[in-house]
Write an enzyme that holds these catalytic residues in place. Structure first.
Site, PDB file in Angstrom:
ATOM      1  N   GLY A   1       0.820  -1.203   0.000  1.00  0.00           N
ATOM      2  CA  GLY A   1       0.000   0.000   0.000  1.00  0.00           C
ATOM      3  C   GLY A   1       0.852   1.250   0.000  1.00  0.00           C
ATOM      4  O   GLY A   1       2.035   1.227   0.331  1.00  0.00           O
TER       5      GLY A   1
ATOM      6  N   GLY B   1       0.410   5.720   0.767  1.00  0.00           N
ATOM      7  CA  GLY B   1      -0.444   6.782   1.288  1.00  0.00           C
ATOM      8  C   GLY B   1       0.341   8.053   1.473  1.00  0.00           C
ATOM      9  O   GLY B   1       1.511   8.154   1.074  1.00  0.00           O
TER      10      GLY B   1
ATOM     11  N   GLY C   1       3.570   7.620   3.423  1.00  0.00           N
ATOM     12  CA  GLY C   1       4.650   6.905   2.792  1.00  0.00           C
ATOM     13  C   GLY C   1       4.186   5.581   2.228  1.00  0.00           C
ATOM     14  O   GLY C   1       3.002   5.373   1.946  1.00  0.00           O
TER      15      GLY C   1
ATOM     16  N   LYS D   1       5.391   0.930   7.789  1.00  0.00           N
ATOM     17  CA  LYS D   1       5.149   2.162   7.048  1.00  0.00           C
ATOM     18  C   LYS D   1       6.435   2.979   7.037  1.00  0.00           C
ATOM     19  O   LYS D   1       6.960   3.351   8.085  1.00  0.00           O
ATOM     20  CB  LYS D   1       4.007   2.957   7.681  1.00  0.00           C
ATOM     21  CG  LYS D   1       2.684   2.221   7.568  1.00  0.00           C
ATOM     22  CD  LYS D   1       1.537   3.058   8.064  1.00  0.00           C
ATOM     23  CE  LYS D   1       0.233   2.285   7.901  1.00  0.00           C
ATOM     24  NZ  LYS D   1      -0.939   3.054   8.369  1.00  0.00           N
TER      25      LYS D   1
ATOM     26  N   ASP E   1      -8.683  11.258   8.099  1.00  0.00           N
ATOM     27  CA  ASP E   1      -8.620  10.599   6.790  1.00  0.00           C
ATOM     28  C   ASP E   1      -9.357   9.272   6.822  1.00  0.00           C
ATOM     29  O   ASP E   1      -8.790   8.227   6.510  1.00  0.00           O
ATOM     30  CB  ASP E   1      -7.157  10.407   6.378  1.00  0.00           C
ATOM     31  CG  ASP E   1      -7.018  10.092   4.890  1.00  0.00           C
ATOM     32  OD1 ASP E   1      -7.996  10.337   4.142  1.00  0.00           O
ATOM     33  OD2 ASP E   1      -5.959   9.606   4.477  1.00  0.00           O
TER      34      ASP E   1
END
Length: 684
Positions: free
Chosen positions: A361, A363, A366, A383, A477
């Protein structure tokens, strides 16, 4: 250095006798809540942490049914004849004076570390469908502090202490009226529970002070050895049913004792001749040991001095290297004890050098990698921050907030790394990916029951972030790609608070794509300020996605040709105005859903997505609605209108609007007007 340590290892056995070498360690354990870290606790149901205390039921002024439990994650091994002692302080308080009471608190020992039962008289410990002789419930030992008279369980009064063995029906109980103790008085009450395994006796003492009363309130002969197994978990549970009673554990300690010693220090008065010979031999051996001891001290003295000097020099050099290698010497992590610090080397190895094949993933914070630890095969999500320019002191401050958050519907932070100029966050790995992939994948595998669970779980965790944390957290978010699904398809909210890790002087909208714009509240677009109500708006959009199976901004395929963009909130509200709200249900469900639940959830979604932020319900209210403890909010048939002012802090060119919407300007104030039902203003 290695040679010195090897020499010491060879000479040290000279100091030990055979008896000393064979000495075993005790099996007794001791817990103190003040010394436990967050990772040592398992919170289930409605339990939560606040100011060092554990709340077991919902903190709400509205009558509700609630159950929660907290367990120490460390297993306790019991043996035959073992004993234990527990001491804890608790408060049972009624928010609304004169209201119906709740059901009380229970201290329990269970073979299951995920023990959570039903509300009401089951005290969040047992279930109505589980009989006393089935599965793990049969091995539960509990002491209940009950504030509700349940005749079905043979309760004596609404203020009693009882001993439960595998069932909410107590094997022995006592009314506390004669002892001057009122459990739900709101006063800090301390309980002592002592079990003596050899005497098979359990005693319970209660008082309003820290001094243990001389006389217990309950003393019962009971053999707990059939229930206390090799691996058990200690915890507390509580429940309510249609009340506002709050149950809080302030502090607690637990210890076991009475395990047989691995050495036998007893002596006998009738010594045999063989014993006398052994005694003489022992005397000679003692003299020999004295000689060996003197020789060992002569040799080990200089060796120990050399070892100490080398060790001190090694530690000093290592510390100097660490200090000089840091660009920001102020970064001294003072986090909670739960998350741990990972080394960059082990995270790099676990992600194969942050290889692109491990990317799961991306975002604003990062890139997210799947990490598998080579030594344990444990999977994590790592992450890797792109905000390398961010000050480390700010990183620590924000990480401290995230590390303190614990909720069953949050992706748990496992650790961090701040080496080699990088900022890395390590989370537990969610095998079923995001809600976005599950909802829009082909085919969609989420049933209606699973979708309703997702909506309820995210509502619960947002209520926790907004109203139950010691420091309020605004997520900023919320969207389907930030909601992950664990192995049981239960929702976990991820990326919470990450906006706080970014530059605060940078517009949070400027980095968002057009696809995300459908989640942003109108007042957020205008002022750029995130509040609890902006989170509520985003949650409302997610709820509508769950019900309809459509994205916030989607293409209208009807009418032929290239479809135009359609705002999901507008589309559902139009169906509501036409009294066709049920038609918004995802056609892929093929009618396999509860009609009442579908309508309830759709109305919740519209209520949360109301353009007027003052009309949106708080997340605590949403939780009550989804639990059928409150009626849905009133939703007007026509979507309210909103007027933007010309002094909006965002550049409107940065905002990707859909459906051909316009923006009206000209108002002097920087706030939106009240919603209107008529006029030429543009709907949002």
């Amino acid at each position: 250095m290695a040679a010195v340590i090897l020499l010491a290892a060879v000479l040290l056995p000279l100091l030990l006798t055979p008896a000393e070498s064979a000495r075993g360690s005790s099996n007794n354990v001791s817990f103190d809540s003040a010394a436990l870290s967050f990772s040592d606790l398992t919170l289930l149901g409605d339990s939560f942490l606040r100011n060092g205390s554990v709340g077991l039921t919902r903190d709400t002024g509205v009558p509700s049914s609630s159950a929660g439990s907290v367990l120490c994650s460390r297993a306790v091994a019991f043996g035959n004849g073992s004993s234990f002692a527990a001491r804890f302080s608790f408060v049972i308080a009624e928010q609304n004076a004169g209201a119906t009471g709740g059901d009380g608190i229970a201290f329990f020992i269970s073979p299951d570390r995920a023990t959570l039962g039903a509300t009401g008289g089951y005290l969040g410990l047992f279930n109505s469908s589980v009989k006393s002789n089935s599965s793990a419930a049969a091995a539960i030992v509990a002491v209940e502090f009950d504030t509700m008279l349940n005749e079905e369980f043979g309760d004596q009064s609404d203020n009693h202490v009882g001993v439960d063995l595998g069932s909410p029906a107590s094997v022995s109980a006592v009314d506390l009226a004669a002892f001057g103790v009122v459990l739900n008085s709101g006063n800090l009450t301390t309980a002592w529970i002592d079990y003596h395994g050899r005497e098979h006796r359990l005693q319970v003492s209660l008082g309003y002070s820290a001094a243990k009363p001389a006389k217990p309130v309950l003393s019962v002969a009971v053999d707990l050895s059939p229930y206390l197994r090799d691996a058990m978990y200690v915890g507390f549970s509580a429940s309510t049913e249609g009340s506002t009673q709050q149950h809080t554990i302030k502090e607690w300690t637990f210890q076991t004792f009475g395990f047989p010693s691995t050495t036998n220090s007893s002596t006998t008065s009738n010594a045999s001749p063989q014993a006398a010979v052994l005694g003489d031999t022992a005397s000679g051996a003692a003299a020999s040991r004295k000689k060996r001891f003197g020789l060992a001290v002569t040799i080990l003295g200089p060796v120990a001095l050399a070892v100490s000097f080398v060790f001190f020099a090694w530690v000093s050099i290592k510390k100097l290297i660490e200090i000089t290698s840091r660009k920001d010497t102020g970064f001294l992590p003072d986090l909670v004890k739960g998350p741990r610090k990972f080394s960059h080397k082990e995270l790099s190895a676990a992600t194969r050098g942050f290889h692109s094949s491990r990317v799961i993933g991306k975002g604003a914070f990062g890139t997210v990698y799947k990490a598998v630890m080579p030594s344990t095969a444990t999977a994590y999500a790592v992450k890797r921050s792109t905000q390398a320019h961010q000050s480390r002191s700010e990183f620590v401050a924000e990480l401290s907030v995230i590390a303190c958050l614990r909720h069953k519907n949050l992706v748990q932070l496992e650790g961090w790394c701040d080496e080699k100029g990088e900022l890395l966050l390590v989370y537990e790995y969610m095998p079923n990916g995001s809600l976005d992939k599950a909802l829009y994948g082909e085919p969609c595998t989420l049933s209606w029951a699973e979708r309703y669970t997702v909506a309820s779980g995210i509502a619960s965790v947002l209520s926790y972030l907004h109203q139950e944390c010691e420091q309020r957290v605004i997520h900023r978010d919320i969207k389907t790609s930030n909601i992950l699904l664990d192995a049981s398809l239960r929702p976990r909210l991820g990326d919470f608070g990450l906006a706080r890790l970014m530059d605060h002087n940078k517009s949070p909208v400027s980095t968002l794509t057009a696809g995300t714009m459908g989640y942003l509240a109108p007042e957020y677009l205008q002022s750029g300020k995130a509040t609890e109500q902006t989170d509520v708006f985003s949650y409302g959009v997610v709820v509508l996605e769950v019900c309809c199976g459509r994205r916030p901004i989607d293409k209208d395929d009807g009418g032929g040709g290239a479809g135009k963009n359609v705002n999901l909130v507008d589309w559902v509200w139009r169906l509501h105005g036409e009294d066709r709200l049920i038609d918004a249900a995802d056609p892929r469900l093929a009618g396999s859903f509860d009609r009442d639940e579908m309508l309830r959830l759709l109305l919740v979604g519209l209520g949360c997505a109301n353009p007027n932020c003052d009309e949106r319900p708080a997340m605590r209210r949403v939780v009550q609605i989804l639990n059928r403890e409150a009626e849905p909010v009133a939703v007007p048939r026509k979507k309210p209108l909103l007027v933007f002012s010309s002094s909006a802090s965002m550049k409107l060119q940065e905002i990707a609007f859909s459906c051909g919407d316009e923006v009206r300007g000209g108002l002097p104030a920087a706030v939106a007007t009240s919603p209107k039902s008529e006029g030429g203003d543009i709907e949002r």
